[in-house]
Structure formats: structure tokens, C-alpha cells
Design an enzyme around this catalytic site. Structure first.
Site, short mmCIF file in Angstrom:
data_model
loop_
_atom_site.label_atom_id
_atom_site.label_comp_id
_atom_site.label_asym_id
_atom_site.label_seq_id
_atom_site.Cartn_x
_atom_site.Cartn_y
_atom_site.Cartn_z
CG HIS A 103 -75.91 -5.19 20.07
ND1 HIS A 103 -76.99 -5.92 20.44
CD2 HIS A 103 -76.04 -3.90 20.59
CE1 HIS A 103 -77.69 -5.07 20.96
NE2 HIS A 103 -77.21 -3.89 21.25
CG HIS A 147 -70.37 -5.00 8.57
ND1 HIS A 147 -71.67 -4.97 8.92
CD2 HIS A 147 -70.51 -5.64 7.44
CE1 HIS A 147 -72.39 -6.10 8.30
NE2 HIS A 147 -71.70 -6.35 7.40
#
Ligand SMILES: [Zn+2]
Length: 265
Positions: A103, A147
Site C-alpha cells: 500500500h 504521514h
């Protein structure tokens, strides 16, 4: 009788699989990272397992909740949020390893870096990338976001988002891109000190609001801190990462539903 025993065994196996599924995030420890390497990926960024279907695929998720992320950062107020942000990143903290989990590319940290929100400590566990960025700032979508995922002792999340724009190259990125797991499921051991301050913008003004993880199980009550100013990385540095991640590994904009957004200055 034999049939009944067989059905019982089958039910136990199914239940065990479900529990395994709920434990996929976060990948905090070595053993969790190992789990991740062998797991089957249930959700994706497009097609039948794409974001519109996450709530259905991930039975026990919050993906259809009312406080989801990302959102468009617009119509914000000025002020410091309850539990304003203090950052404690040291130049001696080690990146433990890097994982290509199918991902994103994720750098896992050893203990050392943390943030304080009021009196509560949130440890930096990992950072990873989305290309393009997930949150929009006044409608603008940057080509990349980092992030930085933090977790408290009670299991609450706080995520810092650093936008990146394409301009001059970033020295810390040169370092990070020396350790890239090429194949999905690959892990590369790093175990070297990395100063996470180097990946933060000079001016640390930020937007804050309460949302969710942007990947299943889309857990809510995540404290988001999105830096207003981007850092710069070169086009080449953006492309090196893009080749290793699913194309467009971002979740689209979610409904704001009257949530308040504050700008820190
Ligand atoms: Zn993310």
C-alpha cells in the site's frame, strides 16, 4: 458426528482469520512487521477492493463513519487546539527498518521520538508516503505527503502530515531512498539514526482537527496536524517512490460534517 466436528473446526479457523484481520494495523513491533509480510492484502486503492468498498470489505471498520479523513482544509479558524502540539524528535533515534507493504513504503522507528499533546505522550511509530497527497489545503493537492504516525500508551493515534512539492532535492530523502524495498512484502533492515526534524518544514504552522486513519480500519478519533507549508523534494525523488507504491495510493476527500479546523497561528 464427524460432520459436526468438522464444521466446528471450520468455524474456529474462520474466527481466527477474522481476529488476525483486525490486527493488521498498526505495525509497531518487529513481530507485527513480520505478520504484515505474510498477510494477504484485502483492500486496495482501485477496483472492487477500492476505497468506495472499504466499509463493506472491512466488516469491523469505521470506514463509513462521520469523522473520516482526509478532508479539504478550508474555512478554518485561528487558534491553538486543545492539546496543542509539542514535537520532541532527536537526531539519535533509529529507523529500525523499511517495509514495502503493498500500500505504501513505510519506515518503522525504534523508540525515541515523540510528541506531546497537553500531558499525553504519543510515540512516533512509523512514517509512510501517499502520492499524491490525501488532505487538500484550500483545494490544492500536493504531489506527495508524508504521514508520521504516533500512538499513545492507551492506543490513541496522532498523525502529522508533511506536504511535499516538487522543487530542489531533499538531502534527507537521498538518505531514505538508499533503503528501498523493491518488491511488495520486502523489508530492509536499516537500524541507523535519522533526525525526523529534517523532514519538517521550517515554519511549523499547522492545521488541526479530529478525523480518522485514511486506510482500513479507518479508526476514528485520530488527532491530525497538517503542516501548512510544504517541504521540497525533486521530481526524481518523487518518482523513485511512486514506482514502488500503487498508483494514486490516496483516499479521496471525505465529508467534513461540521468539524472545526484550527490554524495554529
Ligand atoms: Zn497515510
Amino acid at each position: 458426528m464427524r460432520n459436526i466436528l468438522f464444521i466446528c473446526a471450520l468455524l474456529i479457523v474462520i474466527q481466527a482469520c477474522r481476529q488476525q484481520k483486525n490486527m493488521e494495523f498498526p505495525n509497531e513491533t518487529t513481530s507485527d512487521v513480520e505478520t504484515l509480510n505474510t498477510e494477504v492484502s484485502h483492500w486496495e486503492y482501485e477496483g472492487e477492493a477500492g476505497p468506495e468498498h472499504w466499509a463493506m470489505i472491512e466488516e469491523y471498520s469505521d470506514c463509513d463513519g462521520l469523522d473520516q479523513s482526509p478532508i479539504n482544509i478550508v474555512n478554518y479558524d485561528r487558534g491553538i487546539s486543545k492539546g496543542s502540539l509539542q514535537i520532541f524528535y532527536a537526531d539519535s533515534t533509529h529507523i529500525y527498518n523499511v517495509v514495502n507493504n503493498g500500500h505504501t513504503i513505510q519506515y518503522n522507528f525504534a523508540e525515541g521520538d515523540y510528541i506531546m499533546l497537553e500531558e499525553e505522550r504519543f510515540d512516533l511509530k512509523q512514517f509512510h508516503f501517499h502520492e499524491p497527497a490525501e488532505h487538500l489545503i484550500e483545494g490544492i493537492r500536493y504531489p506527495m505527503v508524508i504521514h508520521l504516525v504516533h500512538r499513545s500508551a492507551t492506543g490513541d493515534y496522532a498523525v502529522l502530515a508533511v506536504m511535499a512539492k516538487e522543487d530542489k532535492s531533499s538531502e534527507p530523502f537521498d538518505f531514505l531512498e538508499r533503503y528501498l524495498p523493491i518488491q511488495q512484502g520486502d523489508t530492509i533492515l536499516v537500524d541507523l539514526a535519522f533526525d525526523m526534524n529534517l523532514n519538517l518544514p521550517e515554519v511549523r504552522a499547522y492545521f488541526s482537527y479530529t478525523g480518522s486513519l485514511t486506510t482500513p480500519p479507518c479508526t476514528e478519533n485520530v488527532k491530525w496536524f497538517i503542516f501548512r507549508d510544504p517541504i521540497t523534494v525533486s521530481l526524481e525523488q518523487v518518482e523513485v517512490l511512486r514506482k514502488l507504491m500503487p498508483l494514486n495510493n490516496y483516499r479521496n476527500e471525505q465529508d467534513r460534517n461540521n468539524r472545526i479546523i484550527l490554524l495554529s497561528e
